[in-house]
Design an enzyme around this catalytic site. Structure first.
Site, PDB file in Angstrom:
ATOM      1  N   LYS A  75      73.916   1.627  57.812  1.00  0.00           N
ATOM      2  CA  LYS A  75      73.879   2.638  57.621  1.00  0.00           C
ATOM      3  C   LYS A  75      73.082   3.236  57.281  1.00  0.00           C
ATOM      4  O   LYS A  75      72.470   4.235  57.813  1.00  0.00           O
ATOM      5  CB  LYS A  75      75.713   2.790  56.939  1.00  0.00           C
ATOM      6  CG  LYS A  75      76.876   2.491  57.154  1.00  0.00           C
ATOM      7  CD  LYS A  75      77.116   2.763  56.110  1.00  0.00           C
ATOM      8  CE  LYS A  75      78.817   1.997  55.542  1.00  0.00           C
ATOM      9  NZ  LYS A  75      79.628   2.738  54.554  1.00  0.00           N
ATOM     10  N   ASP A 127      63.248  -5.168  53.354  1.00  0.00           N
ATOM     11  CA  ASP A 127      62.875  -5.045  51.954  1.00  0.00           C
ATOM     12  C   ASP A 127      62.524  -7.046  51.776  1.00  0.00           C
ATOM     13  O   ASP A 127      61.636  -7.414  52.549  1.00  0.00           O
ATOM     14  CB  ASP A 127      64.660  -4.897  51.185  1.00  0.00           C
ATOM     15  CG  ASP A 127      64.258  -5.299  49.890  1.00  0.00           C
ATOM     16  OD1 ASP A 127      64.025  -5.604  49.330  1.00  0.00           O
ATOM     17  OD2 ASP A 127      64.874  -3.963  49.221  1.00  0.00           O
ATOM     18  N   ASP A 180      70.995   4.252  50.145  1.00  0.00           N
ATOM     19  CA  ASP A 180      72.141   3.993  48.824  1.00  0.00           C
ATOM     20  C   ASP A 180      71.529   3.252  47.643  1.00  0.00           C
ATOM     21  O   ASP A 180      71.275   2.216  48.188  1.00  0.00           O
ATOM     22  CB  ASP A 180      73.409   3.448  49.636  1.00  0.00           C
ATOM     23  CG  ASP A 180      73.976   2.653  49.555  1.00  0.00           C
ATOM     24  OD1 ASP A 180      73.000   1.439  50.216  1.00  0.00           O
ATOM     25  OD2 ASP A 180      74.639   2.013  49.552  1.00  0.00           O
ATOM     26  N   ARG A 187      72.771   8.974  49.687  1.00  0.00           N
ATOM     27  CA  ARG A 187      72.719   8.517  51.252  1.00  0.00           C
ATOM     28  C   ARG A 187      71.908  10.229  51.480  1.00  0.00           C
ATOM     29  O   ARG A 187      71.440  10.933  52.175  1.00  0.00           O
ATOM     30  CB  ARG A 187      73.896   8.409  51.844  1.00  0.00           C
ATOM     31  CG  ARG A 187      73.761   6.936  52.045  1.00  0.00           C
ATOM     32  CD  ARG A 187      74.651   5.609  53.054  1.00  0.00           C
ATOM     33  NE  ARG A 187      75.052   4.629  52.714  1.00  0.00           N
ATOM     34  CZ  ARG A 187      74.544   3.884  53.033  1.00  0.00           C
ATOM     35  NH1 ARG A 187      73.739   3.638  53.339  1.00  0.00           N
ATOM     36  NH2 ARG A 187      75.831   2.380  52.808  1.00  0.00           N
TER      37      ARG A 187
END
Ligand code: PRP
Length: 181
Positions: free
Chosen positions: A45, A105, A161, A167
């Site tokens: 998302k 990440d 998030d 978000r």
């Protein structure tokens, strides 16, 4: 009063800074793909807001699709990609694909997505990431378009998030440690 602002220790990139950087990336993509019609694949998302703003900074024909991949990570750490939760619908065989991701990440999700997309025999695959966290990489990973680099702090907002919240913050900020410790 935006209650969420109280949970943020610092704003890293405000709306203006993000939009200015998106205009640069958008015009770079528009010139790199001039005469072509790339397929942009937004990764859900987290990438939905970035994708929505990025495509409006691109002034050539593009097609759009979305993919969702579940990772095993929870909370503030990511342990890599798991499985496809929403597949691409467009046939990308022979097409120029641009993967649009919010953050790299460990790099495990992106590597998984790249490998998956390559299996569909596209003509080319490039990656556009809004945020890169180089100190967290667990493998060597290449991407062609990068918005900003961030340190090891936990960032939220603009699609990103913590526990599905934040978000909708219009900026990217550092979440106060007390919110997750
Ligand atoms: C986040 C983010 C990247 C991935 C990056 O997604 O959107 O897809 O983690 O982490 P990595 O480089 O360590 O793999 P997440 O799984 O939290 O899902 P979301 O986008 O739905 O929030």
């Amino acid at each position: 009063m935006n209650q969420m602002n109280l949970d943020i220790s610092a704003v890293l990139f405000d709306e203006h800074k993000i939009q200015a950087r998106l205009r640069e990336i958008g015009s770079q993509i528009s010139s790199d793909y001039a005469g072509k019609v790339p397929v942009l694949i937004g990764i859900l998302k987290g990438g939905f807001i970035f994708m929505a703003d990025l495509v409006r900074a691109i002034d050539i024909y593009v097609e759009m699709d979305f993919m969702a991949v579940s990772s095993y990570g929870t909370g503030t750490t990511s342990t890599g990609a798991g499985k496809i939760r929403k597949d691409i619908d467009i046939n990308v065989e022979g097409r120029d694909v641009i993967i649009v991701e919010d953050i790299v990440d460990s790099g495990l999700s992106l590597q998984y997505i790249k490998d998956y997309v390559w299996k569909h025999k596209p003509a080319s695959v490039r990656v556009c990431v809004l945020l890169d966290k180089p100190t967290a990489h667990k493998l060597e990973i290449e991407f062609e378009y990068v918005g900003f680099e961030v340190g090891n702090e936990f960032v939220v907002g603009y699609g990103l998030d913590y526990g599905e919240l934040y978000r909708n913050l219009p900026y990217i900020g550092i979440l106060k440690e007390e919110m997750y410790s």
